[in-house]
Design an enzyme around this catalytic site. Structure first.
Site, PDB file in Angstrom:
ATOM      1  N   ASP A  82       0.816  -1.213   0.000  1.00 58.39           N
ATOM      2  CA  ASP A  82       0.000   0.000   0.000  1.00 58.39           C
ATOM      3  C   ASP A  82       0.850   1.263   0.000  1.00 58.39           C
ATOM      4  O   ASP A  82       2.037   1.239   0.328  1.00 58.39           O
ATOM      5  CB  ASP A  82      -0.941   0.015   1.216  1.00 58.39           C
ATOM      6  CG  ASP A  82      -0.197   0.063   2.548  1.00 58.39           C
ATOM      7  OD1 ASP A  82       0.828  -0.631   2.677  1.00 58.39           O
ATOM      8  OD2 ASP A  82      -0.620   0.803   3.447  1.00 58.39           O
ATOM      9  N   GLU A 169       0.219  -1.335   5.595  1.00 52.58           N
ATOM     10  CA  GLU A 169       1.275  -0.931   6.521  1.00 52.58           C
ATOM     11  C   GLU A 169       1.094   0.518   6.944  1.00 52.58           C
ATOM     12  O   GLU A 169       1.310   0.877   8.098  1.00 52.58           O
ATOM     13  CB  GLU A 169       2.645  -1.121   5.853  1.00 52.58           C
ATOM     14  CG  GLU A 169       3.835  -0.932   6.789  1.00 52.58           C
ATOM     15  CD  GLU A 169       4.349   0.501   6.877  1.00 52.58           C
ATOM     16  OE1 GLU A 169       5.187   0.771   7.737  1.00 52.58           O
ATOM     17  OE2 GLU A 169       3.908   1.370   6.083  1.00 52.58           O
TER      18      GLU A 169
HETATM   19 ZN   LIG Z   1       6.765   2.136   4.034  1.00 47.26          ZN
END
Ligand SMILES: [Zn+2]
Length: 397
Positions: A82, A169
Site C-alpha cells: 500500500d 502498513e
Molecule cells: Zn513504508
C-alpha cells in the site's frame, strides 16, 4: 545487474494505485491493493517461486528453495503493497530526471537540502500532484528484481528465500494477519527504508493513554461551588505533562508524550496521548508518570473524576534482536560491499518489523533509495535503488 529492468519494474508497480484507507473497517482496507498483489503473485510464479496468496486478507507469501549445496539458513524479505493515505496515489505519472543538476520544477535543493547529495544522479519523481510510491514499491521492486537476478544467474548460489508482501502498513495494520506459519524463514528484513545504507533496528516502545475526566455541569449563573468543568481539568492534566517532552521539542533518542486528540465539554473530557521512548525503563517511567498525573487531579478535587487506561502498541525491535545481531552485521557488510557506508538511526516511530520481531521473526529494516515519503515531493534515486538491490542479492547468497 540490469538497471533498466529494475527501473522498468518499479515504474510498472507505481502506476497501480494501492492507497490504503485508515477509515475503512475492512481487511485489506482497500480492495485495489489486490491489483498489485495479483500481479506479484503471477510474477513470483514466473520467477519459479511457490506462491501462497491469502486472498482474504491480501497477503502474499513466496518461497524458493536454496541452490544445490547452499546450507545457509533461509532468509526472508518483506515489503508492503500500500501507499500512504496522506497523498493521492492515483494516476501516478513518474518522470525520470537524467543527471539531476539541482534545477527542477519540483525538486528544489533549497527546500530539500538532501537533494544536494544527488546532483548528477538519475532521479524519479512525479508530476507533483501525487506521491510516487517509492514507499514501498521501491522495496517491492528490489525484492522482485533480486529474485529475477537469481533466476537469470543460476550459477550464483543463493539461500532459500522467503518473501512476503503485505497490505495496510501505512495505517498500522500491516502485520495484523501476517501468518508466520506461511512464511518460510526464521529471520527476515523489511525493505522499507529510505536513504541508502541506513539500517533501522531500533524503534520506539509505544503505548497509548486514554484519559477520561468527569465534570459536573450546572447553569453557569448558579455554578458557584458546584460546577466542575471537565475541560478545565483536562487543561490541568495537560499542564502536568512536561512541555519539553513533546514531539516538537525532542529528537534522536529523546522520548515524548504527544497529545493526539482531545474532546471536551463541561460534563466530560476525553484525551488520548501517545507515549514513546526507545528505552524500556524510561518508557515504563512515562507510563507511571501519566498514572501519577491522573492521581494528582483526583487528589486536587478530592474525588475520582479522572481515570486513565494505558494500552501498549508496539515494542522496540532491538529488544528482540539479542541473538540475531548477525542480521545487522551482515547487512552492514553488504552495504559496504555495495559501495556505501552503513549507518543506523533510531526510528522515531514503529515498523512492521518491530511487531514481527516481537512475534518471533527478527526483522530489521533495509534502505530502498527513496526519499520524501508521503509527499508530492517523493522521489527515488536510481543509483541508490540499484545499490539497495545489490545489498539484497549479497544478503541472499
Ligand atoms: Zn513504508
Amino acid at each position: 545487474m540490469d538497471q533498466h529492468s529494475l527501473v522498468e519494474r518499479f515504474l510498472r508497480y507505481v502506476k497501480i494505485d494501492t492507497r490504503s484507507d485508515e477509515d475503512s473497517a475492512t481487511h485489506p482496507s482497500t480492495a485495489k491493493q489486490h491489483k498489485l498483489a495479483e500481479l506479484l503473485a503471477e510474477e513470483l510464479k514466473d520467477l519459479g517461486l511457490t506462491v501462497d496468496y491469502d486472498v482474504e486478507h491480501c497477503y502474499i507469501y513466496g518461497y524458493v528453495g536454496p541452490s544445490e549445496g547452499n546450507t545457509e539458513d533461509d532468509l526472508g524479505f518483506i515489503a508492503h503493497l500500500d501507499t500512504s493515505p496522506a497523498v493521492s496515489g492515483k494516476d501516478v505519472k513518474p518522470y525520470i530526471i537524467s543527471a539531476y543538476d539541482g534545477h527542477d520544477d519540483i525538486l528544489d535543493p533549497e527546500e530539500f537540502p538532501e537533494l544536494k547529495n544527488h546532483i548528477g544522479e538519475d532521479l524519479i519523481r512525479t508530476d507533483g500532484t501525487t506521491l510516487l510510491g517509492a514507499d514501498d514499491k521501491a522495496g517491492v521492486a528490489e525484492i522482485m528484481e533480486m529474485l529475477a537476478y537469481f533466476k537469470a544467474n543460476p550459477d550464483v548460489s543463493h539461500r532459500g528465500i522467503a518473501v512476503a508482501f503485505t497490505p495496510d502498513e501505512e495505517i498500522g495494520e500491516g502485520t495484523l494477519f501476517f501468518d508466520l506459519n506461511r512464511f518460510h524463514a526464521k529471520q527476515a528484513y523489511t525493505v522499507d527504508g529510505g536513504k541508502f545504507g541506513v539500517l533501522e533496528y531500533e524503534c520506539f516502545n509505544a503505548a497509548m493513554a486514554t484519559v477520561e475526566i468527569k465534570g459536573r455541569s450546572v447553569h453557569t449563573g448558579s455554578a458557584k461551588g458546584i460546577m466542575i468543568n471537565a475541560s478545565i481539568l483536562a487543561t490541568e492534566f495537560i499542564n502536568l505533562i512536561p512541555a519539553d517532552e513533546r514531539p516538537e521539542n525532542t529528537e534522536g533518542y529523546e522520548g515524548f508524550y504527544y497529545l493526539d486528540n482531545i474532546r471536551s465539554d463541561c460534563e466530560h473530557a476525553r484525551m488520548q496521548f501517545l507515549i514513546r521512548d526507545h528505552d524500556k525503563e524510561k518508557f515504563e517511567g512515562r507510563k507511571e508518570y501519566m498514572l501519577d498525573a491522573a492521581f494528582t487531579i483526583n487528589e486536587r478535587y478530592g474525588t475520582e473524576l479522572c481515570s486513565i487506561r494505558i494500552d501498549d502498541q508496539y515494542p522496540n525491535m532491538k529488544m528482540f534482536l539479542g541473538d540475531h545481531m548477525d542480521l545487522i552485521e551482515r547487512a552492514k557488510e553488504a552495504v559496504r560491499q555495495s559501495g556505501g557506508e552503513p549507518t543506523s538511526e533510531p526510528v522515531r516511530g514503529g515498523t512492521d518489523g518491530a511487531i514481527l520481531s516481537s512475534r518471533g521473526l527478527p526483522c530489521p529494516n533495509l534502505s530502498t533509495g527513496g526519499y520524501n515519503y508521503h509527499s508530492r515531493y517523493e522521489y527515488a534515486s536510481i543509483p541508490e535503488m540499484q545499490k539497495s538491490l545489490e545489498v539484497l542479492i549479497r544478503l541472499a547468497q
